[in-house]
Motif scaffolding. Structure first.
Motif, PDB file in Angstrom:
ATOM      1  N   GLY A  58      15.167 -56.452 -13.382  1.00 38.60           N
ATOM      2  CA  GLY A  58      16.245 -55.720 -12.724  1.00 38.60           C
ATOM      3  C   GLY A  58      16.305 -54.240 -13.038  1.00 38.60           C
ATOM      4  O   GLY A  58      17.366 -53.634 -12.889  1.00 38.60           O
ATOM      5  N   LEU A  59      15.192 -53.637 -13.462  1.00 37.61           N
ATOM      6  CA  LEU A  59      15.220 -52.210 -13.757  1.00 37.61           C
ATOM      7  C   LEU A  59      14.446 -51.447 -12.693  1.00 37.61           C
ATOM      8  O   LEU A  59      13.441 -51.927 -12.166  1.00 37.61           O
ATOM      9  N   ASN A  60      14.926 -50.230 -12.396  1.00 31.68           N
ATOM     10  CA  ASN A  60      14.300 -49.402 -11.375  1.00 31.68           C
ATOM     11  C   ASN A  60      13.264 -48.507 -12.044  1.00 31.68           C
ATOM     12  O   ASN A  60      13.583 -47.475 -12.636  1.00 31.68           O
ATOM     13  N   VAL A  61      12.006 -48.928 -11.974  1.00 25.95           N
ATOM     14  CA  VAL A  61      10.950 -48.271 -12.733  1.00 25.95           C
ATOM     15  C   VAL A  61      10.720 -46.836 -12.258  1.00 25.95           C
ATOM     16  O   VAL A  61      10.554 -45.921 -13.070  1.00 25.95           O
ATOM     17  N   ILE A  62      10.748 -46.627 -10.929  1.00 27.04           N
ATOM     18  CA  ILE A  62      10.528 -45.265 -10.410  1.00 27.04           C
ATOM     19  C   ILE A  62      11.614 -44.314 -10.936  1.00 27.04           C
ATOM     20  O   ILE A  62      11.333 -43.218 -11.413  1.00 27.04           O
ATOM     21  N   TYR A  63      12.859 -44.781 -10.876  1.00 28.62           N
ATOM     22  CA  TYR A  63      13.964 -43.961 -11.359  1.00 28.62           C
ATOM     23  C   TYR A  63      13.767 -43.590 -12.832  1.00 28.62           C
ATOM     24  O   TYR A  63      13.961 -42.444 -13.232  1.00 28.62           O
ATOM     25  N   LEU A  64      13.348 -44.560 -13.630  1.00 32.17           N
ATOM     26  CA  LEU A  64      13.152 -44.302 -15.059  1.00 32.17           C
ATOM     27  C   LEU A  64      12.006 -43.331 -15.301  1.00 32.17           C
ATOM     28  O   LEU A  64      12.070 -42.471 -16.177  1.00 32.17           O
ATOM     29  N   LYS A  65      10.932 -43.466 -14.502  1.00 30.38           N
ATOM     30  CA  LYS A  65       9.805 -42.543 -14.651  1.00 30.38           C
ATOM     31  C   LYS A  65      10.223 -41.125 -14.280  1.00 30.38           C
ATOM     32  O   LYS A  65       9.858 -40.161 -14.959  1.00 30.38           O
ATOM     33  N   VAL A  66      11.012 -40.999 -13.200  1.00 26.38           N
ATOM     34  CA  VAL A  66      11.492 -39.670 -12.801  1.00 26.38           C
ATOM     35  C   VAL A  66      12.367 -39.093 -13.912  1.00 26.38           C
ATOM     36  O   VAL A  66      12.240 -37.921 -14.279  1.00 26.38           O
ATOM     37  N   LEU A  67      13.226 -39.941 -14.466  1.00 21.64           N
ATOM     38  CA  LEU A  67      14.110 -39.491 -15.541  1.00 21.64           C
ATOM     39  C   LEU A  67      13.298 -38.961 -16.723  1.00 21.64           C
ATOM     40  O   LEU A  67      13.629 -37.924 -17.313  1.00 21.64           O
ATOM     41  N   CYS A  68      12.213 -39.658 -17.054  1.00 23.13           N
ATOM     42  CA  CYS A  68      11.347 -39.234 -18.160  1.00 23.13           C
ATOM     43  C   CYS A  68      10.788 -37.837 -17.886  1.00 23.13           C
ATOM     44  O   CYS A  68      10.823 -36.946 -18.745  1.00 23.13           O
ATOM     45  N   VAL A  69      10.287 -37.628 -16.665  1.00 25.97           N
ATOM     46  CA  VAL A  69       9.708 -36.333 -16.305  1.00 25.97           C
ATOM     47  C   VAL A  69      10.794 -35.252 -16.283  1.00 25.97           C
ATOM     48  O   VAL A  69      10.558 -34.110 -16.705  1.00 25.97           O
ATOM     49  N   VAL A  70      11.994 -35.599 -15.806  1.00 23.06           N
ATOM     50  CA  VAL A  70      13.075 -34.607 -15.743  1.00 23.06           C
ATOM     51  C   VAL A  70      13.477 -34.157 -17.153  1.00 23.06           C
ATOM     52  O   VAL A  70      13.656 -32.962 -17.408  1.00 23.06           O
ATOM     53  N   ILE A  71      13.594 -35.105 -18.078  1.00 23.35           N
ATOM     54  CA  ILE A  71      13.977 -34.733 -19.448  1.00 23.35           C
ATOM     55  C   ILE A  71      12.923 -33.805 -20.059  1.00 23.35           C
ATOM     56  O   ILE A  71      13.241 -32.753 -20.629  1.00 23.35           O
ATOM     57  N   ALA A  72      11.648 -34.184 -19.901  1.00 26.53           N
ATOM     58  CA  ALA A  72      10.566 -33.362 -20.457  1.00 26.53           C
ATOM     59  C   ALA A  72      10.538 -31.989 -19.793  1.00 26.53           C
ATOM     60  O   ALA A  72      10.329 -30.968 -20.458  1.00 26.53           O
ATOM     61  N   SER A  73      10.777 -31.949 -18.476  1.00 26.80           N
ATOM     62  CA  SER A  73      10.689 -30.686 -17.745  1.00 26.80           C
ATOM     63  C   SER A  73      11.869 -29.772 -18.075  1.00 26.80           C
ATOM     64  O   SER A  73      11.714 -28.548 -18.122  1.00 26.80           O
TER      65      SER A  73
END
Lengths: 250, 309
Positions: B193-208
């Motif tokens: 039940g987790l949204n993998v794309i959303y989590l990946k985007v979140l990872c990139v946003v935090i790093a960026s």
């Protein structure tokens, strides 16, 4: 009267597939496949290799979309819904291969299953311990999952799914490679999940003796189509089924 | 997390030490070197942060540049207040990276790497072709306010060190565990039940956002920026810091950035040999101690404790 019919199975229809079809290019993996899963039952889905069992799993769990046909979960149309949505509606699947997070600890594996729920950390850990003790993993919480013995790895993949609190548990060959006693323990777990936790289970499995023992009903797929359906004893005597598995005797 | 980790307290002490050094050192070369080391540490840590989900994000360099340009444009042309221009750097970089991630993170591995490389170069070319923001020669005249000027290196070091601790904190949180799960086997989080794309985007946003802030800090520290500061090579150097420091531990990229930036001051004198030197260091590191300096230290400690027994 068969033993299966006397078990407390056969409540409301909880999952219904209508004329499910999935094509991959020129190959039709599943075609005109309709079935019903009833609340509280253990339904076996069997068939020779390549019959479309895994495709069916991917379809009902939202990992791939059907080319045509419809899917209803608890009366709700979930055709084309995402894996996330279907899982949150209570249908959680496991995997035949790569069924766990091999580089992470057992506790972290099970934790992943709890993250779609808003819980305090303590509640999460409580859930992890509860699921771990149900699946015989309580003494291995800190072990890296890839280092677990094979039997416990199969149990861990079920534990991850259980942590997500499903109503319907779809198990993709959970008994592969298990030893005799481990098979018995797994089947006991399935029975407990059904009676004590009210789960409905869809079981894909090659171990026929286990399917016969565990399932209330069995559906047989062959070349992507429904071949037979019924109580295990009847299906195991069905000539078309025997032919599909063993070939025609001449 | 704090009581179990004496290493974290050592890092806090190091960070405070760096701030005090930047505050007290009188030689401007030394203070700017400390700022540059911390900037590289953030770049390397952000690159490693996205490696958590298994992707090598060359666009780390692009978001460093976007942060620098966001701060510089608003400071030089619009005359916005110092703090606001600095705050804008992570926000603008984060927003651009959300768009970038949403489109590109459906690809993986070499595909994502190549797209992130292309995006970096396209954004750099846009700077060079846009005369309104200085074209090839870039922008000059980003100065901290007079009242802060003398303390700016210390402020820069404090902000960058805080960014490193935030990245570390996220890595150790539930979110960090999810990032690792995605890298390990993304079908499992999807199945529960987790949204993998959303989590990946979140990872990139935090790093960026982290490198965006570093870009803004860099703009004020350097007073001048140019498109050539933000080529893909920034990310390649960051990768060298990660590999040499050690990918397996959050302190690895910080250590790698420190060592290589200091060594870089020395090899800058051998001009053409500089890049050959970096290349050789990477190859030797990967062959001789693939865990990087942190891995080497862990191995040494293992030998010592075994010897003591």
């Amino acid at each position: 009267m068969s033993a299966a019919a006397s078990t407390p199975a056969g409540g409301e229809v909880i999952l219904r597939a209508e004329k499910l079809e999935r094509r991959f290019g020129g190959l039709t993996a599943v075609s005109d496949f309709s079935f019903e899963l009833r609340e509280g039952e253990i339904l076996g889905l069997i068939g020779p290799n390549g019959a479309g069992k895994s495709t069916t799993f991917n379809l009902i769990s939202g990992f791939i979309r059907p080319s045509s046909g419809r899917l209803f979960l608890k009366g709700r149309d979930i055709t084309g819904a995402s894996a996330k949505k279907i899982s949150r509606l209570g249908l959680v699947r496991t995997f035949q291969h790569d069924s766990l997070l091999s580089e992470m600890s057992v506790a972290d594996n099970i934790l992943i299953g709890t993250y779609h729920q808003r819980l305090a950390h303590d509640k999460r850990m409580e859930k992890v311990r509860e699921v771990a003790s149900m699946t015989g993993l309580a003494d291995h919480l800190e072990t890296i999952a890839g280092n677990l013995p094979h039997g416990l790895q199969r149990m861990l993949s079920i534990a991850i799914a259980l942590a997500a609190e499903p109503q319907i548990l779809c198990l993709d060959e959970p008994l592969t490679g298990l030893q005799g006693a481990e098979v018995g323990a797994a089947l006991d777990l399935f029975e407990r999940l059904r009676t004590k936790h009210g789960l409905t289970i869809l079981l894909v499995e090659h171990n026929m003796r286990a399917v016969m023992r565990a399932c209330d009903r069995v559906i047989v797929l062959n070349y992507g189509r429904l071949l037979a359906e019924g109580p295990p004893e009847a299906v195991s005597r069905d000539e078309t089924v025997i032919e599909a598995y063993l070939g025609r005797g001449r | 997390m704090w009581n179990r980790s004496p290493g974290l307290w050592i890092c806090v002490a190091l960070a405070v030490g760096a701030v005090i050094f930047a505050l007290l050192a009188t030689n401007p070369y030394n203070t700017s070197l400390v700022v540059w080391i911390l900037t590289n540490a953030v770049l390397a840590s952000a690159l490693r942060f996205v490696l958590q989900i298994g992707e090598l994000n060359i666009a780390t360099a692009a978001f460093f540049g976007i942060g620098a340009y966001a701060t510089s444009i608003t400071a030089v042309f619009l005359g916005w207040p110092f703090w606001l221009t600095l705050l804008l750097a992570p926000i603008v970089a984060g927003a651009f990276s959300a768009l970038f991630g949403w489109v590109t993170l459906r690809t993986k591995g070499p595909y994502f790497l190549l797209i992130s490389f292309a995006v970096t170069e396209v954004i750099r070319l846009i700077y060079t072709q846009t005369n309104a923001i200085g074209g090839n020669s870039g922008l000059i005249g980003m100065f901290p306010p007079m009242a802060i000027d003398a303390y700016y290196p210390a402020l820069a070091v404090a902000l960058l060190a805080a960014t490193l601790f935030v990245l570390y904190g996220v890595e150790r949180s539930d979110l960090g565990r999810l990032f690792k799960a995605i890298e390990n086997n993304d079908a499992i989080p999807r199945s529960v039940g987790l949204n993998v794309i959303y989590l990946k985007v979140l990872c990139v946003v935090i790093a960026s956002a982290a490198v965006g802030l570093a870009g803004g800090v860099h703009a004020y520290a350097n007073n001048v920026i140019a498109p050539s500061d933000f080529t893909y090579f920034v990310a390649i150097l960051a990768l060298a810091y990660v590999k040499i420091g050690g990918e397996g531990h959050p302190f690895g990229p910080v250590l790698g950035a420190t060592v290589l930036t200091l060594v870089g001051q020395w090899v800058a004198g051998i001009s053409a040999w500089e890049n050959i030197f970096y290349g050789a260091v990477i190859v030797v590191t990967l062959l001789v101690f693939p865990g990087g300096l942190v891995g080497l230290a862990a191995r040494a400690r293992g030998l010592v404790t075994r010897g003591a027994r």
